[in-house]
Scaffold this motif. Sequence first.
Motif, PDB file in Angstrom:
ATOM      1  N   GLN A  23       0.833  -1.212   0.000  1.00 36.11           N
ATOM      2  CA  GLN A  23       0.000   0.000   0.000  1.00 36.11           C
ATOM      3  C   GLN A  23       0.868   1.264   0.000  1.00 36.11           C
ATOM      4  OE1 GLN A  23      -3.861   0.011   0.133  1.00 36.11           O
ATOM      5  NE2 GLN A  23      -3.081  -1.800  -0.918  1.00 36.11           N
ATOM      6  N   THR A 105     -12.419  10.805  -3.294  1.00 35.69           N
ATOM      7  CA  THR A 105     -11.780   9.704  -2.573  1.00 35.69           C
ATOM      8  C   THR A 105     -11.563   8.532  -3.515  1.00 35.69           C
ATOM      9  OG1 THR A 105     -13.991   9.017  -1.937  1.00 35.69           O
ATOM     10  CG2 THR A 105     -12.737  10.198  -0.285  1.00 35.69           C
ATOM     11  N   ILE A 107     -10.505   3.959  -3.423  1.00 34.14           N
ATOM     12  CA  ILE A 107     -10.062   2.767  -2.707  1.00 34.14           C
ATOM     13  C   ILE A 107      -8.850   2.245  -3.474  1.00 34.14           C
ATOM     14  CG2 ILE A 107     -10.619   0.363  -2.118  1.00 34.14           C
ATOM     15  CD1 ILE A 107     -13.523   1.230  -1.739  1.00 34.14           C
ATOM     16  N   LYS A 110      -6.058  -3.519  -3.620  1.00 31.76           N
ATOM     17  CA  LYS A 110      -5.588  -4.419  -2.561  1.00 31.76           C
ATOM     18  C   LYS A 110      -5.130  -5.728  -3.187  1.00 31.76           C
ATOM     19  CE  LYS A 110      -6.865  -1.871   0.989  1.00 31.76           C
ATOM     20  NZ  LYS A 110      -8.228  -1.316   1.140  1.00 31.76           N
ATOM     21  N   PHE A 228     -18.455  -3.030  -3.151  1.00 33.88           N
ATOM     22  CA  PHE A 228     -17.200  -2.435  -2.714  1.00 33.88           C
ATOM     23  C   PHE A 228     -17.431  -1.967  -1.290  1.00 33.88           C
ATOM     24  CE2 PHE A 228     -16.862  -2.114  -7.283  1.00 33.88           C
ATOM     25  CZ  PHE A 228     -15.519  -2.347  -7.523  1.00 33.88           C
ATOM     26  N   GLU A 229     -16.428  -2.127  -0.453  1.00 35.71           N
ATOM     27  CA  GLU A 229     -16.597  -1.662   0.933  1.00 35.71           C
ATOM     28  C   GLU A 229     -16.226  -0.185   1.004  1.00 35.71           C
ATOM     29  OE1 GLU A 229     -14.277  -4.699   2.856  1.00 35.71           O
ATOM     30  OE2 GLU A 229     -15.655  -6.119   1.895  1.00 35.71           O
ATOM     31  N   GLN A 232     -13.993   2.016   3.323  1.00 28.83           N
ATOM     32  CA  GLN A 232     -12.533   2.070   3.213  1.00 28.83           C
ATOM     33  C   GLN A 232     -12.048   3.123   2.225  1.00 28.83           C
ATOM     34  OE1 GLN A 232     -10.780  -1.836   2.713  1.00 28.83           O
ATOM     35  NE2 GLN A 232     -12.059  -2.652   4.346  1.00 28.83           N
ATOM     36  N   LEU A 233     -12.932   4.016   1.817  1.00 30.62           N
ATOM     37  CA  LEU A 233     -12.518   5.116   0.936  1.00 30.62           C
ATOM     38  C   LEU A 233     -11.525   6.013   1.664  1.00 30.62           C
ATOM     39  CD1 LEU A 233     -15.970   6.147  -0.595  1.00 30.62           C
ATOM     40  CD2 LEU A 233     -13.974   5.430  -1.923  1.00 30.62           C
ATOM     41  N   LEU A 300     -12.721   3.465  -8.014  1.00 31.71           N
ATOM     42  CA  LEU A 300     -12.677   2.143  -7.399  1.00 31.71           C
ATOM     43  C   LEU A 300     -11.785   1.216  -8.242  1.00 31.71           C
ATOM     44  CD1 LEU A 300     -16.430   1.738  -6.388  1.00 31.71           C
ATOM     45  CD2 LEU A 300     -14.510   2.527  -4.990  1.00 31.71           C
ATOM     46  N   GLN A 321     -10.578  -4.677  -4.799  1.00 32.58           N
ATOM     47  CA  GLN A 321     -10.597  -4.573  -3.335  1.00 32.58           C
ATOM     48  C   GLN A 321     -10.883  -5.929  -2.697  1.00 32.58           C
ATOM     49  OE1 GLN A 321     -13.943  -2.481  -1.609  1.00 32.58           O
ATOM     50  NE2 GLN A 321     -12.758  -1.871   0.178  1.00 32.58           N
TER      51      GLN A 321
END
Length: 357
Positions: A23, A105, A107, A110, A228-229, A232-233, A300, A321
């Motif tokens: 990250q 924002t 994400i 990951k 999408f979660e 977590q933005l 995203l 993600q």
Amino acid sequence: MAQTNQFECGSCGAHLEFDPKTQGMKCQFCQSEKIIPIEAQPIVEHDFYSAPKETGWDRATISFQCDSCGATISSEIRTAGKCTYCNSPYVKEMPARKDLIRPETLIPFKVDKDNVNRLFKTWLGKGWFTPSNLVQLSRLDLIKGIYTPFWTYDTNAFSQWTAESGYYYYVTETYTVNVNGRPQMRTRQVRKVRWVPSHGQRQGFYNDVLVPASRGMNQELIYKIYPFELNQLIPYKPDFLSGFLAEEYGVDLQQGWGTAQGIVNASERDKCGKEVPGDTYRFLRVQTNYSNITYKHILLPVWIAAYEYKSKTYHFLVNGQTGEVQGFRPISWAKVALFVGAVAAAVIGLGYFFYVY
Ligand SMILES: [Zn+2]
Ligand SMILES: [Zn+2]
């Protein structure tokens, strides 16, 4: 245009790219790493009716616009000259736009490229009706990480509805049957519905109604890699985009709101339907008004990929993600035939079972 290097490696001067594993930023040559500082910045919802700030992406890039699917993709490097989405060669180079609404924002990715390879193999092996040699013979021939544009909308919804409520009641009917050639009277219970007009209203709040703003991405698949979660933005920073592609929104703020309204309307209709008193209802009419509409522009992470099997290309997407894979797979008609045969056999078998016992 010379290749720009916005993110220079402090050790060797090469290009730093975002690394999903750490990250942080990582140099592709000397493997040096750099942390991306994340400021504790509140996530801002913007008022839908005030003029948006169009400040561009603050990113040294080249944009490529596709004449076939309409997508505009920005990248730090000049790519092969074909559209990432539809493979069309009709792609024109554009200067990076300064009049885009900057993403609020994003994400970060990951799932990295190695993960995608693994997830892809597992997913391929899962299909019921896929050919047995699919995993061995499939060849990945495209895999690209794209930060995909979305709008999210928050809104209050006030709905007023009218309908006819139906209440069940039962009446006893008499009817005639023939028993050994002679008519006989019988009775039975029949359900009827009494209709009465009804009306009501409800108030709802919708948070982060998610609307894709991509022009190039397969619209059928994109909804399938949800969710999408969104908790977590994190605040937008061009650093996260380094080494990845990013699509500029092709659905604007107003058009996106149109789609969001459709989503909210369907949900309100459903909820009003549940509030109609009685055993059943008909002629439901819902009028919804919106207030306090706010929006965010977000990016995203999505891997878009394609593989080849027996000289045909199949596309799939991976949620960058969560790792959710959705896509197209070839079908083995031999397996389908076998399955249909087995079902038929089971049905006949059941019939026999009920016949005997
Ligand atoms: Zn370096
Ligand atoms: Zn295209």
